[in-house]
Design a protein around this motif. Structure first.
Motif, PDB file in Angstrom:
ATOM      1  N   ALA A 315       8.072   1.062  -0.021  1.00  0.00           N
ATOM      2  CA  ALA A 315       9.279   1.384   1.151  1.00  0.00           C
ATOM      3  C   ALA A 315       8.992   0.702   2.320  1.00  0.00           C
ATOM      4  N   CYS A 320      11.606   5.659   3.793  1.00  0.00           N
ATOM      5  CA  CYS A 320      12.724   6.084   3.209  1.00  0.00           C
ATOM      6  C   CYS A 320      12.953   7.673   3.465  1.00  0.00           C
ATOM      7  N   LEU A 325      13.203   9.801  -2.004  1.00  0.00           N
ATOM      8  CA  LEU A 325      12.073   9.708  -2.630  1.00  0.00           C
ATOM      9  C   LEU A 325      11.985  10.761  -3.810  1.00  0.00           C
ATOM     10  N   SER A 367       7.097   7.987   5.660  1.00  0.00           N
ATOM     11  CA  SER A 367       6.470   6.559   5.623  1.00  0.00           C
ATOM     12  C   SER A 367       5.023   6.749   5.349  1.00  0.00           C
TER      13      SER A 367
END
Length: 452
Positions: A315, A320, A325, A367
């Motif tokens: 990502a 994301c 996810l 992240s």
């Protein structure tokens, strides 16, 4: 060719013999992957009405070898019409197989598979061995492209055992791409040789074997495309056919090449984060890269955690949304009742990546920032746990649960449960052999051919 052409122009029996010899000459050129010879046959046969179907066959194959689908379609359509009007089953089957190849190159793989299955059934019904071999090798290719290389390997092993020597190059190349493991692949052995060299970290030997494989497949554009895609997947380089896989948009290994790439842990692909960026590569490609940090061993396999780590690395620095996810990993939309599940997942991600990467969560975004060059397995690209069992069934034809357990080194109860599950899903079929229960992989189209 000159001797064949001299057979025409006399009486009808001479024309029939000439047409038959011309068809054999065209077939030999196809099996040699020789587009120049096919062009020669097409030019020589064009003025001869008695050899019109052989000429159309040569023109169709020549256009496919050149990568000209429009011209190929015109010739295939005329060949099909003429074969029906003259009730020539062999040429009609050839036209059907050619149409399947054309559909596959246009990425219409479902249509291509159905067309190939029809050609295989036609060839079996008409008892035409050469057409059976042709239909089988194309059906096997499409089985692999649809993500079932174990079925492809079963078909190809069966045909290799009976087909004449001129077929061995094409059959061997397709079997190698399907991850086949027969003792002698002939010239096609360069493909698994390249894979072994990559795993061993021998870049020079890998490049040499790949060059040899391309040389063996010279002329066959579709196999060259497989080899190009495989090489790009090993390196994680940009390519139109592999970018969705490389960047993590899709998890299926392009061209069904995962059987060729499995490492001893049954991992097909890994995600890499290094100064070159973040990308996914096939397992053998790790041997061609500099050493990197890896995740610490876990007491028990945590596939979901590893999949989350791989997805977060792909990502990028922006990460994301947690909801996106979750849906990607679990296959259904996130709901607030899943909050505890998500928190536990991220706790495990933080544990597995401690000292290697930093997990960030902020207002629904997540992240993962690596602190060093890092490589992690991506379980989303690996075959299902029962794949090795399917491979064994396809290779041996049929086996009992106990024999399979002995061969795989797995507990008998585990294998029995897996076989029942596969049988319930229709992936294999149980049959009684006296007091023993045997299981076999069934292809609803392919039946083992006989020798020509």
């Amino acid at each position: 060719m000159e001797e064949v052409l001299r057979a025409f122009g006399g009486d009808p029996s001479g024309d029939r013999l000439g047409a038959l010899a011309a068809e054999q000459g065209v077939r030999a050129s196809v099996l040699r992957f020789d587009p120049v010879a096919l062009e020669g046959w097409a030019r020589a046969l064009r003025p001869l009405e008695a050899a019109r179907m052989a000429c159309l066959t040569a023109e169709s194959w020549s256009a496919i070898f050149r990568g000209d689908p429009s011209e190929a379609l015109v010739s295939i359509e005329e060949l099909s019409i003429r074969a029906r009007s003259e009730r020539c089953a062999a040429s009609l089957i050839e036209a059907t197989v050619l149409r399947a190849i054309l559909l596959a190159t246009d990425r219409r793989r479902d249509e291509a598979l159905e067309t190939s299955r029809r050609a295989s059934r036609m060839a079996r019904t008409e008892s035409l061995p050469q057409q059976e071999y042709l239909a089988a090798v194309v059906l096997a290719r499409l089985r692999r492209l649809s993500g079932k290389p174990h079925l492809a390997a079963r078909i190809l092993r069966a045909v290799l055992s009976v087909a004449p020597a001129p077929w061995s190059r094409w059959l061997g190349l397709e079997l190698a791409l399907a991850g086949g493991d027969v003792p002698d692949l002939g010239e096609a052995a360069a493909i698994p040789g390249a894979v072994r060299a990559a795993f061993a970290g021998d870049g020079a030997a890998h490049a040499e074997q790949m060059a040899r494989a391309r040389e063996v497949a010279a002329g066959a554009r579709w196999i060259h495309q497989d080899l190009e895609v495989f090489d790009v997947l090993l390196r994680g380089a940009a390519h139109p056919e592999t970018d969705s896989f490389r960047l993590g948009v899709e998890d299926g290994v392009p061209h069904g090449l995962f059987a060729l790439a499995l490492d001893p842990a049954d991992e097909a692909a890994y995600v890499i984060a290094d100064p070159r960026g973040r990308r996914r590569v096939l397992a053998p490609g790790l041997g061609l890269l500099a050493p990197m940090a890896t995740l610490p061993e876990a007491k028990q396999r945590q596939a979901r955690t590893e999949a989350a780590i791989a997805a977060l690395l792909l990502a990028g620095s922006d990460g994301c949304s947690e909801a996106a996810l979750f849906e990607r990993l679990y296959g259904f939309p996130f709901h607030r009742r899943h909050r505890k599940t998500v928190d536990v997942l991220f706790h495990r991600v933080r544990q597995r990546t401690e000292g290697l990467a930093e997990l960030g969560r902020d207002d629904g975004q997540v992240s993962l920032t690596p602190r060093c060059a890092l490589v992690v397995p991506d379980p989303r690209c690996s075959p299902p746990p029962d794949y090795r069992l399917l491979q064994l069934l396809a290779r041996q034809g049929s086996t009992s649960a106990r024999d399979a357990a002995d061969e795989l080194g797995a507990p008998l109860r585990t294998v029995q449960d897996a076989l029942r599950r596969l049988a319930d899903d229709g992936a294999c079929q149980p049959t009684k052999d006296g007091r023993r229960l045997l299981y076999r992989v069934e292809d609803t189209t392919f039946l083992e051919p006989t020798r020509a």
